[in-house]
Design a protein around this motif. Structure first.
Motif, mmCIF file in Angstrom:
data_model
loop_
_atom_site.group_PDB
_atom_site.id
_atom_site.type_symbol
_atom_site.label_atom_id
_atom_site.label_comp_id
_atom_site.label_asym_id
_atom_site.label_seq_id
_atom_site.Cartn_x
_atom_site.Cartn_y
_atom_site.Cartn_z
ATOM 1 N N ASN A 44 -5.499 28.915 8.892
ATOM 2 C CA ASN A 44 -5.068 27.905 7.934
ATOM 3 C C ASN A 44 -4.545 26.607 8.545
ATOM 4 O O ASN A 44 -4.345 25.636 7.821
ATOM 5 N N LEU A 45 -4.273 26.567 9.840
ATOM 6 C CA LEU A 45 -3.762 25.341 10.453
ATOM 7 C C LEU A 45 -4.855 24.280 10.523
ATOM 8 O O LEU A 45 -6.019 24.583 10.796
ATOM 9 N N GLU A 46 -4.453 23.016 10.315
ATOM 10 C CA GLU A 46 -5.390 21.914 10.477
ATOM 11 C C GLU A 46 -5.563 21.566 11.946
ATOM 12 O O GLU A 46 -6.660 21.243 12.399
ATOM 13 N N SER A 47 -4.469 21.626 12.699
ATOM 14 C CA SER A 47 -4.560 21.379 14.134
ATOM 15 C C SER A 47 -3.377 22.026 14.838
ATOM 16 O O SER A 47 -2.348 22.335 14.217
ATOM 17 N N LEU A 48 -3.549 22.223 16.141
ATOM 18 C CA LEU A 48 -2.522 22.829 16.981
ATOM 19 C C LEU A 48 -2.421 21.990 18.252
ATOM 20 O O LEU A 48 -3.404 21.821 18.972
ATOM 21 N N ILE A 49 -1.241 21.431 18.508
ATOM 22 C CA ILE A 49 -0.991 20.641 19.711
ATOM 23 C C ILE A 49 -0.003 21.397 20.583
ATOM 24 O O ILE A 49 1.026 21.866 20.095
ATOM 25 N N LEU A 50 -0.321 21.547 21.856
ATOM 26 C CA LEU A 50 0.574 22.225 22.787
ATOM 27 C C LEU A 50 0.952 21.308 23.941
ATOM 28 O O LEU A 50 0.136 20.514 24.408
ATOM 29 N N THR A 51 2.186 21.455 24.383
ATOM 30 C CA THR A 51 2.628 20.759 25.584
ATOM 31 C C THR A 51 3.541 21.666 26.383
ATOM 32 O O THR A 51 4.220 22.532 25.818
ATOM 33 N N ARG A 52 3.513 21.478 27.681
ATOM 34 C CA ARG A 52 4.488 22.116 28.558
ATOM 35 C C ARG A 52 5.710 21.201 28.642
ATOM 36 O O ARG A 52 5.580 19.978 28.531
ATOM 37 N N VAL A 76 5.083 19.526 11.881
ATOM 38 C CA VAL A 76 6.203 20.394 12.232
ATOM 39 C C VAL A 76 6.118 20.702 13.720
ATOM 40 O O VAL A 76 5.022 20.697 14.304
ATOM 41 N N ALA A 77 7.255 20.921 14.346
ATOM 42 C CA ALA A 77 7.302 21.288 15.767
ATOM 43 C C ALA A 77 7.979 22.645 15.901
ATOM 44 O O ALA A 77 8.960 22.930 15.210
ATOM 45 N N VAL A 78 7.438 23.454 16.809
ATOM 46 C CA VAL A 78 8.019 24.764 17.102
ATOM 47 C C VAL A 78 8.211 24.847 18.612
ATOM 48 O O VAL A 78 7.280 24.590 19.374
ATOM 49 N N ASP A 112 8.732 7.814 14.522
ATOM 50 C CA ASP A 112 9.415 6.974 13.547
ATOM 51 C C ASP A 112 9.827 7.703 12.275
ATOM 52 O O ASP A 112 10.401 7.099 11.371
ATOM 53 N N SER A 113 9.540 8.981 12.185
ATOM 54 C CA SER A 113 9.966 9.749 11.019
ATOM 55 C C SER A 113 10.435 11.118 11.476
ATOM 56 O O SER A 113 9.871 11.694 12.423
ATOM 57 N N PRO A 114 11.475 11.667 10.835
ATOM 58 C CA PRO A 114 11.999 12.967 11.246
ATOM 59 C C PRO A 114 10.936 14.066 11.131
ATOM 60 O O PRO A 114 10.131 14.076 10.203
ATOM 61 N N LEU A 115 10.947 14.972 12.091
ATOM 62 C CA LEU A 115 9.997 16.085 12.092
ATOM 63 C C LEU A 115 10.787 17.383 12.236
ATOM 64 O O LEU A 115 11.654 17.486 13.105
ATOM 65 N N PRO A 116 10.548 18.359 11.375
ATOM 66 C CA PRO A 116 11.285 19.616 11.509
ATOM 67 C C PRO A 116 11.051 20.250 12.875
ATOM 68 O O PRO A 116 9.916 20.296 13.363
ATOM 69 N N LEU A 117 12.127 20.724 13.513
ATOM 70 C CA LEU A 117 12.031 21.413 14.794
ATOM 71 C C LEU A 117 12.521 22.842 14.619
ATOM 72 O O LEU A 117 13.695 23.070 14.330
ATOM 73 N N LEU A 118 11.611 23.778 14.792
ATOM 74 C CA LEU A 118 11.927 25.193 14.681
ATOM 75 C C LEU A 118 11.920 25.811 16.076
ATOM 76 O O LEU A 118 11.326 25.266 17.011
ATOM 77 N N VAL A 119 12.570 26.950 16.213
ATOM 78 C CA VAL A 119 12.652 27.655 17.497
ATOM 79 C C VAL A 119 12.120 29.063 17.314
ATOM 80 O O VAL A 119 12.475 29.748 16.341
ATOM 81 N N TYR A 160 1.697 33.123 16.433
ATOM 82 C CA TYR A 160 0.733 32.255 15.778
ATOM 83 C C TYR A 160 0.349 32.756 14.391
ATOM 84 O O TYR A 160 0.061 31.949 13.496
ATOM 85 N N ARG A 161 0.355 34.050 14.195
ATOM 86 C CA ARG A 161 0.100 34.562 12.838
ATOM 87 C C ARG A 161 1.177 34.075 11.878
ATOM 88 O O ARG A 161 0.881 33.648 10.750
ATOM 89 N N ASP A 162 2.435 34.124 12.309
ATOM 90 C CA ASP A 162 3.527 33.670 11.445
ATOM 91 C C ASP A 162 3.483 32.164 11.250
ATOM 92 O O ASP A 162 3.721 31.659 10.140
ATOM 93 N N ILE A 163 3.211 31.420 12.316
ATOM 94 C CA ILE A 163 3.109 29.968 12.206
ATOM 95 C C ILE A 163 1.998 29.592 11.233
ATOM 96 O O ILE A 163 2.149 28.688 10.397
ATOM 97 N N ASP A 164 0.888 30.282 11.300
ATOM 98 C CA ASP A 164 -0.250 30.008 10.431
ATOM 99 C C ASP A 164 0.105 30.267 8.970
ATOM 100 O O ASP A 164 -0.272 29.497 8.084
ATOM 101 N N THR A 165 0.857 31.334 8.713
ATOM 102 C CA THR A 165 1.257 31.662 7.341
ATOM 103 C C THR A 165 2.281 30.667 6.808
ATOM 104 O O THR A 165 2.181 30.197 5.667
ATOM 105 N N ASP A 166 3.259 30.326 7.640
ATOM 106 C CA ASP A 166 4.362 29.468 7.198
ATOM 107 C C ASP A 166 3.976 27.999 7.082
ATOM 108 O O ASP A 166 4.634 27.247 6.346
ATOM 109 N N HIS A 167 2.925 27.576 7.804
ATOM 110 C CA HIS A 167 2.573 26.154 7.845
ATOM 111 C C HIS A 167 1.089 25.942 7.558
ATOM 112 O O HIS A 167 0.431 25.125 8.194
ATOM 113 N N ALA A 168 0.587 26.669 6.581
ATOM 114 C CA ALA A 168 -0.824 26.560 6.203
ATOM 115 C C ALA A 168 -1.176 25.110 5.885
ATOM 116 O O ALA A 168 -0.449 24.421 5.162
#
Length: 244
Positions: A6-14, A75-77, A96-103, A161-169
């Protein structure tokens, strides 16, 4: 990608360069009398960024802010480890706009158990049988005492990723984590083999590099991997610490 539909895109960074990355680089440069341990006193979860790492995180944030509105993360995790959280907070502050940060603790770095803080030379000296066992089993399946194998990390990443996909479809998710998380996410998303992921591991995932997968034809496809163009300036060069 199994479990992510369900995700539109996934961005990863170290994360940006950390004090442990810097200590590891210094240890590897000591060719005449290589140390057995890297010079880090903190537990792995508490290792902070260097000043260079903070500049890298800011440069990453500017890269994210420059994306077209329809490509920016929604959203950021983050891994709970300090170096990842610092990176996420600094990067998001550049937008320039607030983004939710989850852990999510499932995005933490690989646990190396009794081998923590040891250099390759230190492992051979202090745990020669473990060095032999790792050589025999290979990096993908080797699990150090009290630690994790890469396959252990894969199991928790699939769950996350299963949970991220469900929570942020339908969302565009930014994940801020560690080199092994970036590498093994590629393994999961692209359905790679053990041999292929080991080949990719020969090239270190750079600190604050940009990797992205986008949805096309009902599944995620690679768009960028390990890109560091945003770190080209002299003040935020791409760090390539050995681990973490």
């Amino acid at each position: 990608m199994i479990g992510v539909r369900n995700l539109e895109s996934l961005i990863l960074t170290r994360h940006g360069e950390s004090l442990a990355n810097l200590a590891q680089q210094q240890a590897h440069q000591a060719l005449q009398d290589p140390p057995e341990e890297i010079d880090v006193c903190d537990r792995d979860a508490d290792v902070p960024l260097t000043e260079r790492g903070r500049r890298q995180a800011a440069a990453l944030g500017r890269r994210l802010a420059a994306l077209p509105a329809h490509e920016r993360p929604t959203v950021a995790v983050s891994s709970p480890y300090l170096r990842a959280l610092e990176t996420a907070r600094i990067a998001l502050a550049e937008m320039d706009s607030p983004l939710p940060l989850l852990v999510d603790e499932r995005l933490r770095d690989r646990e190396t158990g009794v081998l923590y803080r040891l250099t390759p030379h230190g492992v051979r000296v202090r745990h020669p049988r473990e060095a032999e066992r790792r050589e025999r089993l290979g990096e993908f399946y080797y699990r150090p005492p009290c630690g994790e194998s890469w396959t252990d990390v894969v199991l928790r990443l699939r769950s996350a990723y299963r949970d991220i996909d469900t929570d942020h479809a339908g969302g565009r998710v930014l994940v801020v984590a560690h080199d092994v998380v970036v590498l093994l996410t590629r393994y999961i998303v692209e359905g790679l083999t053990e041999q292929r992921v080991l080949e990719l591991a020969r090239t270190q995932v750079a600190n604050c590099s940009f990797s992205r997968w986008v949805r096309r034809d009902g599944r995620l496809h690679p768009a960028e991997y390990g890109d560091t163009a945003h770190l080209a300036g002299p003040s935020a060069g791409p760090g390539r610490g050995p681990a973490g």
